[in-house]
Design an enzyme around this catalytic site. Structure first.
Site, short mmCIF file in Angstrom:
data_model
loop_
_atom_site.label_atom_id
_atom_site.label_comp_id
_atom_site.label_asym_id
_atom_site.label_seq_id
_atom_site.Cartn_x
_atom_site.Cartn_y
_atom_site.Cartn_z
CB SER A 124 -0.94 -0.04 1.21
OG SER A 124 -1.83 1.05 1.22
CE1 TYR A 138 0.30 4.20 -6.11
CE2 TYR A 138 0.44 5.71 -4.25
CZ TYR A 138 0.79 4.51 -4.85
OH TYR A 138 1.62 3.64 -4.20
CE LYS A 142 -0.82 1.36 -4.07
NZ LYS A 142 -0.53 -0.09 -4.25
#
Length: 255
Positions: A124, A138, A142
């Site tokens: 992660s 992004y 995550k």
């Protein structure tokens, strides 16, 4: 010795993890879209695996045989403000970073569940618990990975399968340099792009992250979340104690 499958093993953190885990005596199954890129790595198997292609995932998991640990590492990032980022590109990023991990889990988990043991590890980021402007897509992918891991910790944990999230800050790889950038010449968010450097903090090496991952794998009862590096530890601790009714952004930027 564990049998460990790593996605995205050809470069960056994936390569470093392959080297570290093989050095510790584990049987490493390296996978990449192009298995030839794994030729110089000390792997027991080198398999083609494209996490965005279900048939590729199924074939690789079948060829790997019994897997004790899966490390979901494959992924990439991008740079764009949410106001103007192409939605199709966000969908592509989710398909790689989030759904790609889910495809691999769905292929590997039945065997782990039947044996009553296994370990699912997800690479992660601190951006799985906080957000940074311009890197929003992004971070969104995550946050979804973090939610997936928590669900799996409940569901698969019932069958003896462990789950861990490793959360580095900025890692010294070329991922950021290779990121797609969506920035217009007259972009109103241009100054914010320029201020991103102030959010970097101390950079950790892929080898440092690999050590954190390997240590977590070798623990009998690994924690769900494992920060990787001093910056990640500091930022995530601050995030944990921050008020939930305010935006958490611990950087001094000017735009």
């Amino acid at each position: 010795m564990s049998s460990i499958l790593i996605t995205g093993a050809s470069q960056g953190i994936g390569r470093a993890m392959t080297l570290e885990l093989a050095k510790r005596g584990h049987r490493v199954i390296g996978t990449a879209r192009n298995p030839d890129s794994l030729a110089d790595l000390p792997t027991a198997q080198r398999l083609r695996l494209d996490v965005t292609d279900q048939s590729s995932v199924d074939a690789a998991i079948a060829a790997a045989g019994e897997i004790d640990v899966v490390i979901n590492n494959a992924g990439e990032t991008m740079r764009a403000p949410l106001e103007s980022v192409p939605v199709a590109e966000v969908a592509r990023l989710f398909d790689l970073n989030t759904l790609g991990a889910l495809r691999v889990v769905q292929a590997a988990l039945p065997g782990m569940r039947e044996r009553g043991s296994g370990h699912l590890v997800f690479l992660s980021s601190i951006q799985g618990r906080m957000v940074l402007p311009i890197i929003g897509p992004y971070g969104m992918s995550k946050w979804a990975v973090e939610a997936m891991a928590e669900v799996l910790a409940i569901e698969a944990g019932h069958f003896g399968v462990k789950v861990s999230l490793v959360q580095p800050g900025v890692v010294a790889t070329n991922g950021g340099a290779k990121a797609k950038v969506y920035r217009a010449d007259d972009d109103p968010y241009g100054p914010l792009f320029d201020e991103l450097v102030k959010t970097r903090g101390d950079v950790v090496t892929p080898e440092e992250v690999a050590t954190v991952v390997a240590d977590a794998i070798e623990q009998e009862n690994p924690p769900l979340r494992v920060p990787a590096g001093a910056t990640a530890t500091k930022v995530l601790a601050a995030r944990k104690t921050a008020p939930e009714d305010e935006v958490f952004f611990p950087y001094d930027i000017n735009w």
